[in-house]
Design an enzyme around this catalytic site. Structure first.
Site, short mmCIF file in Angstrom:
data_model
loop_
_atom_site.label_atom_id
_atom_site.label_comp_id
_atom_site.label_asym_id
_atom_site.label_seq_id
_atom_site.Cartn_x
_atom_site.Cartn_y
_atom_site.Cartn_z
N HIS A 34 11.76 -4.68 -4.18
CA HIS A 34 11.02 -3.53 -3.65
C HIS A 34 11.92 -2.79 -2.67
O HIS A 34 12.59 -3.40 -1.85
CB HIS A 34 9.75 -4.00 -2.92
N SER A 58 1.23 -4.14 4.34
CA SER A 58 0.97 -3.22 3.24
C SER A 58 1.89 -3.53 2.05
O SER A 58 1.45 -3.67 0.91
CB SER A 58 1.17 -1.79 3.75
N ASP A 105 -5.54 -2.41 1.15
CA ASP A 105 -4.37 -1.59 1.50
C ASP A 105 -4.60 -0.14 1.14
O ASP A 105 -4.15 0.76 1.86
CB ASP A 105 -3.11 -2.12 0.80
N LYS A 123 0.75 -6.24 -1.65
CA LYS A 123 0.81 -5.79 -3.04
C LYS A 123 1.78 -6.65 -3.84
O LYS A 123 1.57 -6.92 -5.02
CB LYS A 123 1.21 -4.31 -3.08
N ARG A 156 -4.09 5.27 7.70
CA ARG A 156 -2.87 5.33 8.52
C ARG A 156 -2.19 6.67 8.36
O ARG A 156 -1.65 7.23 9.31
CB ARG A 156 -1.93 4.20 8.11
N1 URA Z 1 5.14 1.51 1.70
C1 URA Z 1 3.97 0.84 1.61
O1 URA Z 1 3.58 0.38 0.55
N2 URA Z 1 3.26 0.67 2.75
C2 URA Z 1 3.65 1.13 3.95
O2 URA Z 1 2.96 0.92 4.91
C3 URA Z 1 4.86 1.84 4.01
C4 URA Z 1 5.60 2.01 2.86
#
Ligand code: URA
Length: 435
Positions: free
Chosen positions: A83, A184, A162, A188, A169
């Site tokens: 990621h 966050s 999320d 995932k 946010r």
């Molecule tokens: N990418 C995400 O998935 N979440 C965040 O909070 C920031 C970047």
């Protein structure tokens, strides 16, 4: 347990219990006992007061468990994903996923769409006619079994907490919080059912984290919290001051990725893709050390095995595999315009963020999450930092559709590079490794 009491505890700098965090995450998932303004208030309290590693690890797990957590244990082989925190011209997923799969790693890759100046893997893949990122779970599983890689979007049942919290946010100025970003991203990833994760934490003008110390803090938090949740996690801090490779824009990045898988990629992109794929191979337990992992990935690259995996991945997901040999099948625009060097010299700086915004303004990216993208538009950097140019040489080749959008992008591009009389020092792309 009242929401107001939990907010007060964090407001005053206290540590939340597991039950309090669970209540908050349940509130974000179902609305039970938490009004949206209370969720927002707790987000701000966390933003200002932070969270301990234990609180962050529990928040991450609770957010992952707020939805479906895939169990891929019936598919043989180590499952590892990568990621990136996002950058400009960052197309490594399209290259390293197939390379790692060619080395025997199972790569269940759930990616996102572009937002703001940074691009997204899903938008790039959707440049390939017919390519479906919305596979059903059964189709995703068969892609993993048949090809070793599946590249899909996040489904609505993955980490729903999320989805709610990220949207809040975004509108309450609480995005830039290390514990919230950690939870966050990792919630995932944990929900994907992987055993290992390689994090590419970008640092620089074109990245979410502008300074080395903030990027390092995020990387440390990701490694600590991933590991605490049973996910083998390593993080690479990599430079994002300059676009990665030369092509920025969806179709253009697909072309550069294919060329890289054919062994013709630019040095920085090839180097980073190999480095990250090798970390995936090592995390998967398919190599003893960095040298062996790198050798395996290089063999997959230069033998064409990675390219073949990408071809099969495109075919498996409904895309036109002939695009790999015939780029005219990809969406293109024939309108191009050149930005040239006003004088001779060395390109000394190239501000990635400005080029990312210019690509977005051309229509290649999104200002808001609900916007569409034009796959054909983008920018080719014909010169990059360290290269010598003469007056009139091309710096950027701009692929545009609308003249008005091109005129809006032009000043950004003209301001985005600097020429100097002496060559700049080019810093290595890998800044630090954390495991
Ligand atoms: N990418 C995400 O998935 N979440 C965040 O909070 C920031 C970047």
């Amino acid at each position: 347990m009242r929401a107001a009491d939990i907010i007060r505890t964090k407001r005053d700098g206290g540590e939340l219990t597991a039950a309090e965090i669970d209540s908050f995450v349940r509130g974000a998932t179902t609305g039970a006992a938490w009004a949206p303004y209370q969720l927002s208030a707790l987000l701000m309290a966390v933003f200002l007061r932070g969270m301990s590693p234990g609180e962050t690890a529990h928040l991450t797990r609770a957010m992952a468990d707020s939805g479906k957590v895939l169990d891929l244990s019936d598919i043989p082989g180590p499952k590892v994903d990568k990621h990136s925190t996002g950058g400009v011209g960052d197309k490594t997923s399209l290259i390293l996923g197939p390379l790692a799969a060619a080395c025997g790693v199972i790569v269940p890759m759930m990616s996102g769409r572009g937002l703001g100046h940074s691009g997204g893997t899903l938008d790039k893949l959707e440049s390939i006619p017919g390519f479906r990122v919305g596979l059903s779970e059964a189709e995703f599983r068969s892609a993993l079994r048949n090809v070793g890689i599946g590249m899909i979007g996040q489904t609505s049942d993955v980490a729903p907490a999320d989805k709610t919290l990220y949207a809040m946010r975004d509108v309450t100025s609480t995005v830039e919080s290390i514990p919230l970003i950690t939870a966050s991203i990792l919630s995932k990833k944990i929900a994907e059912g992987i055993n290992g994760l390689v994090m590419d934490v970008k640092c620089g003008h074109g990245a979410f984290m502008k300074t080395r110390s903030s990027a390092r803090q995020l990387a440390e938090s990701l490694v600590r919290v991933g590991t605490a949740n049973g996910l083998k996690t390593v993080a690479m801090l990599t430079a994002m001051d300059v676009p990665l490779g030369r092509y920025v824009g969806n179709t253009l990045e697909v072309i550069e990725s294919i060329e890289t898988l054919k062994g013709n990629g630019p040095r920085d992109l090839t180097e980073l893709s190999v480095l990250l794929a090798a970390q995936m191979v090592k995390l998967a337990g398919l190599a003893e050390d960095d040298d062996e992992a790198t050798r395996k990935v290089q063999t997959a690259l230069y033998s064409g095995a990675g390219l073949e995996v990408f071809r099969r991945c495109v075919e498996e997901q409904g895309g036109d595999p002939h695009t790999l040999d015939d780029y005219s099948r990809l969406p293109t625009t024939h309108r191009t315009m050149l930005v040239v060097a006003p004088r001779s010299g060395f390109v000394s700086e190239m501000v990635a963020g400005a080029i990312g915004v210019a690509s977005m303004v051309l229509g290649g990216g999104r200002e808001r999450a609900e916007d569409g993208v034009d796959h054909a538009v983008g920018i080719i950097c014909r010169a990059k930092p360290g290269e010598k140019v003469r007056a009139g040489d091309t710096i950027y080749e701009v692929h545009y559709r609308s003249s008005a959008k091109m005129m809006a992008a032009l000043p950004l591009l003209e301001e985005s590079f600097t020429l100097a009389d002496t060559p700049p020092v080019i810093e290595p792309i890998l800044m630090e490794e954390l495991a």
